[in-house]
Design an enzyme around this catalytic site. Structure first.
Site, short mmCIF file in Angstrom:
data_model
loop_
_atom_site.label_atom_id
_atom_site.label_comp_id
_atom_site.label_asym_id
_atom_site.label_seq_id
_atom_site.Cartn_x
_atom_site.Cartn_y
_atom_site.Cartn_z
N HIS A 206 -1.18 4.26 -4.95
CA HIS A 206 -1.64 3.13 -4.13
C HIS A 206 -3.12 3.19 -3.76
CE1 HIS A 206 -0.85 6.13 -0.95
NE2 HIS A 206 -1.74 5.47 -0.24
C1 UD1 Z 1 -3.02 2.02 3.94
C2 UD1 Z 1 -4.08 3.03 4.35
C3 UD1 Z 1 -4.00 4.25 3.44
C4 UD1 Z 1 -2.60 4.81 3.40
C5 UD1 Z 1 -1.59 3.73 3.06
C6 UD1 Z 1 -0.20 4.28 3.19
C7 UD1 Z 1 -6.19 2.16 5.25
C8 UD1 Z 1 -7.61 1.88 4.96
N1 UD1 Z 1 -5.43 2.49 4.21
O1 UD1 Z 1 -3.34 1.60 2.63
O2 UD1 Z 1 -4.88 5.25 3.93
O3 UD1 Z 1 -2.55 5.83 2.44
O4 UD1 Z 1 -1.74 2.62 3.97
O5 UD1 Z 1 0.75 3.54 2.51
O6 UD1 Z 1 -5.76 2.06 6.38
N2 UD1 Z 1 1.16 -4.87 1.91
C9 UD1 Z 1 2.40 -5.47 1.85
N3 UD1 Z 1 3.30 -5.16 2.83
C10 UD1 Z 1 3.02 -4.31 3.85
C11 UD1 Z 1 1.76 -3.73 3.90
C12 UD1 Z 1 0.84 -4.01 2.93
O7 UD1 Z 1 2.69 -6.23 0.95
O8 UD1 Z 1 3.91 -4.09 4.70
C13 UD1 Z 1 0.19 -5.17 0.83
C14 UD1 Z 1 -0.76 -6.30 1.17
O9 UD1 Z 1 -1.02 -7.00 0.00
C15 UD1 Z 1 -2.03 -5.55 1.59
C16 UD1 Z 1 -1.98 -4.31 0.71
O10 UD1 Z 1 -0.60 -4.00 0.59
O11 UD1 Z 1 -3.17 -6.30 1.40
C17 UD1 Z 1 -2.70 -3.14 1.31
O12 UD1 Z 1 -2.23 -2.84 2.63
P1 UD1 Z 1 -3.20 -2.08 3.68
O13 UD1 Z 1 -2.45 -1.70 4.88
O14 UD1 Z 1 -4.45 -2.87 3.86
O15 UD1 Z 1 -3.65 -0.80 2.88
P2 UD1 Z 1 -2.76 0.23 2.06
O16 UD1 Z 1 -3.19 0.18 0.65
O17 UD1 Z 1 -1.33 0.06 2.40
N1 UDP Z 2 7.27 7.55 1.44
C1 UDP Z 2 8.53 6.96 1.51
N2 UDP Z 2 8.90 6.08 0.53
C2 UDP Z 2 8.11 5.79 -0.53
C3 UDP Z 2 6.84 6.41 -0.61
C4 UDP Z 2 6.44 7.28 0.42
O1 UDP Z 2 9.29 7.24 2.42
O2 UDP Z 2 8.52 5.00 -1.40
C5 UDP Z 2 6.86 8.44 2.56
C6 UDP Z 2 6.51 9.87 2.16
O3 UDP Z 2 7.06 10.71 3.13
C7 UDP Z 2 5.00 9.89 2.23
C8 UDP Z 2 4.73 8.91 3.36
O4 UDP Z 2 5.71 7.90 3.17
O5 UDP Z 2 4.47 11.14 2.52
C9 UDP Z 2 3.34 8.34 3.39
O6 UDP Z 2 3.15 7.70 2.21
P1 UDP Z 2 1.88 7.06 1.58
O7 UDP Z 2 1.72 7.71 0.26
O8 UDP Z 2 2.07 5.61 1.62
O9 UDP Z 2 0.62 7.39 2.54
P2 UDP Z 2 -0.51 8.50 2.53
O10 UDP Z 2 0.12 9.78 2.89
O11 UDP Z 2 -1.15 8.51 1.17
O12 UDP Z 2 -1.49 8.04 3.54
#
Ligand code: UD1
Ligand code: UDP
Length: 361
Positions: A206
């Site tokens: 991601h």
């Molecule tokens: C965010 C965090 C990242 C973390 C990740 C965990 C920041 C800058 N990034 O990244 O550090 O590793 O979460 O998963 O805070 N979206 C959905 N449904 C949701 C949430 C998001 O569809 O419930 C989609 C939307 O299109 C959105 C995109 O995911 O624009 C990115 O979501 P966002 O929370 O901005 O950043 P992440 O890539 O999830």
């Molecule tokens: N995780 C989960 N389901 C998934 C992917 C991740 O439960 O399909 C959990 C897992 O424990 C992971 C945590 O969510 O460590 C955080 O995940 P993510 O990779 O989104 O965030 P990051 O640690 O990179 O910020």
């Protein structure tokens, strides 16, 4: 100021880290408030974690949602200022490195609210990642700095943070893993995904650097197809990369199984039974270390080097990936030392330190 401790949660990794801290503070009798910023909002990215990890229902959801770096952070900042004015806390506990964390830290610091940061001091030294900026700023503003790894203390000291603020406490993400270990059922996960008896690899992807641009997504998909030529690959796909990875032909291989993001128990069950993991997640680098499953991280750096020196993690490029997966399959589980204090007791350590700190104020 009330005696209530406010926790700010916004994104999936926050939920996993907060659960043991909230539980341990509750056991010591603290009054607590949970604010969900709404950064993650899908049932599979948020609600499922509250249910599976026994987190209390949020007292308020700010409904911030998705946006650019600036709009998302700004919406958290504005929402958290209102929240702190309406419900002044005795201490705010912030988690990790997401935009919700830095937005809340800035709102709190400007109001003179005491702040604690769980997972302080991790550094990738890569400012192209929004998380690195979030970590550095948050650590400058917090009064209590809870570290998961010894090198974090050195990073914080070099940035001028006082020794008295820093506490090496272990890793609450590992607390959650240890607390749920007996629920991780690898056989059930295999059956649920029709994986048969053979080897399989789990991939989670991601990071913007891997999935945002069509060109980078195409390189990544090529690398995953090389892996899938040798072994089944199952990908619980984060919503961020869905469109670009699909457009780049991710599904054009019979041995790549793309599924929706999984609940914590289902995800860790799958990881537990995997031969290797391919990831760009922060948390997964740590969880695989404890589960001793080989982890190949598709990034040029990591803020969690301890998962390499005392863990199963290796940084790889797209070009190196297929060979690295095959080597990991041959080498088998990691058998070395684990990081200090990753023993499932970080939450209680944090709760004791917070209790003493509040009593001294
Ligand atoms: C965010 C965090 C990242 C973390 C990740 C965990 C920041 C800058 N990034 O990244 O550090 O590793 O979460 O998963 O805070 N979206 C959905 N449904 C949701 C949430 C998001 O569809 O419930 C989609 C939307 O299109 C959105 C995109 O995911 O624009 C990115 O979501 P966002 O929370 O901005 O950043 P992440 O890539 O999830
Ligand atoms: N995780 C989960 N389901 C998934 C992917 C991740 O439960 O399909 C959990 C897992 O424990 C992971 C945590 O969510 O460590 C955080 O995940 P993510 O990779 O989104 O965030 P990051 O640690 O990179 O910020």
């Amino acid at each position: 100021m009330s005696a209530t401790i406010t926790h700010v949660l916004g994104a999936r990794p926050n939920f996993v880290k907060a659960a043991p801290v909230i539980r341990a503070l509750a056991a010591l009798g603290h009054s607590q408030r949970v604010v969900h910023t709404g950064q993650h909002y899908d049932e599979r990215m948020s609600d499922v974690f509250f249910v599976q990890l026994g987190l209390p229902e949020p007292d308020i959801n700010l409904g911030v949602g998705s946006g650019t770096q600036a709009t998302q952070t700004a919406d958290v900042l504005v929402g958290m200022e209102r929240e702190f004015l309406d419900n002044p806390p005795s201490l705010v506990v912030l988690y990790g490195d997401v935009n919700s964390t830095v937005g809340a830290s800035l709102a709190g610091a400007k109001l003179g609210v005491p702040l604690a940061h769980v997972e302080a001091g991790l550094r990738s030294f890569d400012n192209t990642m929004p998380e690195e900026i979030n970590r550095r700023l948050t650590d400058q503003l917090c009064d209590l700095l809870f570290c998961t790894s010894p090198e974090a203390l050195g990073h914080l000291a070099r940035e001028g943070r006082p020794d008295a603020a820093m506490h090496l406490v272990g890793n609450p993400m590992i607390d959650t893993l240890v607390a749920n270990l007996d629920k991780f059922d690898a056989a059930a996960a295999r059956a649920a995904h029709g994986l048969g008896d053979g080897r399989y690899v789990v991939a989670t992807l991601h990071r913007p650097a891997n999935v945002d641009s069509p060109a980078r997504a195409a390189e990544l998909v090529r690398a995953l197809h090389e892996v899938a030529a040798e072994v089944d690959v199952i990908i619980p796909l984060h919503p961020r990369g869905r469109a670009t990875l699909s457009a780049a032909g991710l599904l054009d291989s019979e041995r790549i199984h793309v599924v929706e993001p999984l609940g914590y128990i289902e995800f860790m069950s799958l990881v537990r039974g995997a031969t290797a993991i391919v990831t760009d997640s922060g948390g997964v680098q740590e969880e695989t270390t404890l589960l001793r499953v080989p982890c190949l991280t598709l990034r040029p750096n990591t803020e969690r080097p301890i998962t390499i020196t005392s863990g199963s993690n290796r940084l790889v490029t797209n070009e190196e990936l297929a060979a690295a997966v095959l080597k990991a399959c041959d080498d088998g589980p990691y058998a070395g030392e684990l990081p200090p204090l990753w023993d499932g007791q970080a939450g209680p350590r944090i709760a004791r330190i917070i209790t003493t700190w509040l009593a001294a104020r």
